[in-house]
Design a protein around this motif. Structure first.
Motif, PDB file in Angstrom:
ATOM      1  N   ASP A 319     119.058  44.885  89.305  1.00 24.37           N
ATOM      2  CA  ASP A 319     118.659  44.737  87.903  1.00 24.37           C
ATOM      3  C   ASP A 319     117.231  44.205  87.793  1.00 24.37           C
ATOM      4  N   ARG A 320     116.897  43.238  88.644  1.00 18.78           N
ATOM      5  CA  ARG A 320     115.534  42.705  88.640  1.00 18.78           C
ATOM      6  C   ARG A 320     114.525  43.776  89.054  1.00 18.78           C
ATOM      7  N   ALA A 323     114.082  46.328  86.266  1.00 18.92           N
ATOM      8  CA  ALA A 323     113.307  45.777  85.144  1.00 18.92           C
ATOM      9  C   ALA A 323     111.815  45.783  85.459  1.00 18.92           C
ATOM     10  N   TRP A 324     111.475  45.433  86.683  1.00 20.00           N
ATOM     11  CA  TRP A 324     110.070  45.444  87.099  1.00 20.00           C
ATOM     12  C   TRP A 324     109.526  46.862  87.143  1.00 20.00           C
ATOM     13  N   GLN A 328     110.151  46.171  81.985  1.00 26.59           N
ATOM     14  CA  GLN A 328     111.082  45.490  81.070  1.00 26.59           C
ATOM     15  C   GLN A 328     111.383  44.082  81.560  1.00 26.59           C
ATOM     16  N   THR A 329     110.366  43.380  82.056  1.00 27.86           N
ATOM     17  CA  THR A 329     110.590  42.044  82.616  1.00 27.86           C
ATOM     18  C   THR A 329     110.564  40.950  81.558  1.00 27.86           C
ATOM     19  N   LEU A 363     110.231  37.386  91.194  1.00 26.95           N
ATOM     20  CA  LEU A 363     111.539  38.024  91.337  1.00 26.95           C
ATOM     21  C   LEU A 363     112.114  37.867  92.739  1.00 26.95           C
ATOM     22  N   PRO A 459     112.853  42.492  75.766  1.00 25.93           N
ATOM     23  CA  PRO A 459     113.633  41.499  76.523  1.00 25.93           C
ATOM     24  C   PRO A 459     112.959  40.138  76.598  1.00 25.93           C
ATOM     25  N   ILE A 462     112.650  37.584  82.257  1.00 27.28           N
ATOM     26  CA  ILE A 462     113.722  37.779  83.229  1.00 27.28           C
ATOM     27  C   ILE A 462     113.879  36.556  84.130  1.00 27.28           C
TER      28      ILE A 462
END
Length: 531
Positions: A319-320, A323-324, A328-329, A363, A459, A462
């Motif tokens: 997921d991390r 997102a990166w 979408q972080t 991350l 978002p 994160i």
């Protein structure tokens, strides 16, 4: 069946030009009376061009380069033959039809696949008496180098040598029925690429395009280079934009260095010597980094200092990572840069470094988990630059300072008004300037007034940057205390370290900077090298 011929074969790989091309020059000048036939060959190798680090973005650019190269050869009574398959099998097919086959090529510092390919070819050549293979140095990189002592001196000597000019008329090629090779159009590259969205390169490939890009940089765009290359708002114009042409050899490094020095020495008002000096230093560092992969090919897969191989989990949080990769972080400047990169296939050096820093430290993702993804995004992907500098920014070399970029501070410095963010993260278009870099700080009333719902329209962060880098520093501090880590650091420096400045601090086993004091502010230690 026609009688066997003597054939000189110029094998093109990442050197798609005619001028300053030693294999072409050798084949042309050592063929009096055109006694030998001359073949110019590019091989589409599915294993290489279908690998995880290759992308349709690269294929589009390379196809343009191949068409340009063919035009140049056609003007010299020749043409480029493009075929597909395993290079050893193709050369074996040609060998059987030749009294003698001489292969001429530049030395390549590529990925592990091209390295294994070249070793297999060398073994095949050694087993046949009617085949020879001559390789020529390329880009200031030195093969079979034991250490860096004297490396810079040799680089300087090579850059000072005369630029080779291709003859206007070349020896004729063999007739098609003599070799019976299956030929392809350049677009065949796209058919062997990984199945992915095809993006159009923002820069066109080719020799003429490379020449015009160099000319525009030296004549005008270099002014303000040192100041303008850090921000994505100005870098598209301020950067030379030569890196893709150097990566695929539309220009040689010697051509670039000599043209830049010539411009720097001209008494022209529109010349900023300090900016050209800064650019020349980056040309030097470019070869310096490629030399690392040439000297130690294993660093494509393992850390320079083995002590850092297991510092991060070997399997990343999906997921991390996603997102990166998709921007979408929850950190606006990071996401804007990633989205820009995926759209354009290019972004400036400091933003490349910030993206790696965020993945590696915030991350806590192992560099090997995202190296291929980034390779596919960069139109100027050069393995010798890519892997050493990703490791440098991830902290696994042992001889470089840990550089943990603050994504908020970077945004405030490089995009103070938030114009870049608003363009590439349109979800934040209505967010007022005081909050554009930290939209989560909007009060409920302020957010409601602009119709913005944090965590829904965009978002929330994160991770907490401060907590993440604190944890990262603690992990590195623990490993750096170990005697084996310090000893390995010394070995890394002896093999790869720059010899500029005093080495005393560097060989103490500290995680110290490899570069001497006094290097320009925008030097390669502060970003993934891009010219």
């Amino acid at each position: 069946m026609s009688s066997p011929i003597e054939l000189d074969l110029v094998w093109y790989k990442r050197d798609l030009r005619v001028h300053d091309h030693a294999p072409l020059q050798r084949a042309s000048r050592e063929n009096p009376g055109h006694r030998k036939r001359l073949l110019f060959l590019f091989i589409i190798e599915p294993e290489i061009y279908g690998a995880e680090d290759f992308d349709p973005l690269h294929a589009r650019f390379v196809a343009q380069c191949l068409r340009s190269l063919n035009t140049e050869l056609t003007d010299r009574n020749q043409h480029l033959v493009i075929t597909q398959g395993n290079c050893v099998e193709i050369f074996e097919h040609l060998r059987k039809q030749c009294a003698h086959l001489r292969i001429l090529s530049h030395m390549e510092t590529g990925n592990a696949l091209t390295y294994a390919r070249d070793k297999a070819l060398k073994s095949w050549v050694d087993s046949h008496s009617n085949v020879t293979w001559e390789e020529f140095p390329c880009n200031g990189v030195q093969r079979r180098l034991r250490d860096r002592n004297g490396w810079a001196k040799t680089w300087e000597k090579r850059m000072g040598e005369t630029v080779l000019v291709a003859d206007t008329a070349l020896a004729p090629p063999p007739s098609e029925n003599q070799l019976s090779l299956k030929t392809f159009h350049p677009e065949q590259l796209l058919k062997v690429c990984p199945d992915a969205q095809v993006r159009e390169p923002t820069q066109s490939g080719g020799i003429a395009e490379a020449d015009s890009t160099l000319e525009s940089f030296l004549n005008q765009r270099h002014i303000g280079y040192s100041r303008g290359i850090s921000s994505p708002l100005t870098a598209a114009q301020s950067c030379s934009r030569l890196s893709p042409y150097l990566a695929w050899g539309c220009l040689s490094m010697r051509q670039v260095v000599k043209a830049t020095r010539s411009r720097k020495n001209q008494p022209v008002k529109q010349t900023k010597k300090s900016d050209l000096r800064s650019f020349l230093s980056r040309c030097h560092w470019r070869c310096h980094f490629i030399q690392k992969l040439e000297s130690e090919p294993e660093i494509e897969f393992r850390s320079f200092n083995p002590a850092y191989d297991s510092i991060r989990p070997q399997t990343s949080d999906p997921d991390r990572l996603l997102a990166w990769q998709t921007g979408q972080t929850g950190y606006p400047f990071v996401d804007a840069c990633m989205r820009f990169l995926r759209l354009q296939g290019w972004i400036n050096f400091r933003m490349r470094a910030m993206l790696v820093s965020f993945a590696a430290y915030d991350l806590w993702i192992d560099w090997r988990q995202f190296a291929h993804f980034l390779a596919r995004q960069f139109i100027d992907y050069e393995p010798g630059i890519h892997y050493p500098q990703i490791q440098m920014q991830s902290g696994t070399t042992g001889i470089n300072t840990l550089r943990m970029y603050n994504p908020i501070k970077q945004g405030q410095e490089q995009d103070p008004e938030g114009a870049f963010i608003r363009k590439h993260v349109p979800e934040l278009k209505a967010v007022p300037q005081p909050f554009i870099h930290e939209p989560w700080k909007l009060s409920p009333i302020e957010a409601q007034s602009i119709g913005f719902k944090p965590g829904i329209h965009y978002p929330n962060p994160i991770v907490d940057h401060k907590l993440a880098v604190r944890y990262a520093r603690q992990q590195f501090a623990e490993i750096r205390k170990r005697p084996e880590t310090r000893e390995a650091n010394r070995a890394v420096y002896e093999r790869h370290g720059s010899r500029s400045g005093s080495p005393q601090r560097r060989i103490q086993g500290q995680d110290a900077a490899e570069f001497s004091r006094g290097t320009p502010r925008n030097d390669p230690r502060q970003g993934l090298l891009e010219l």
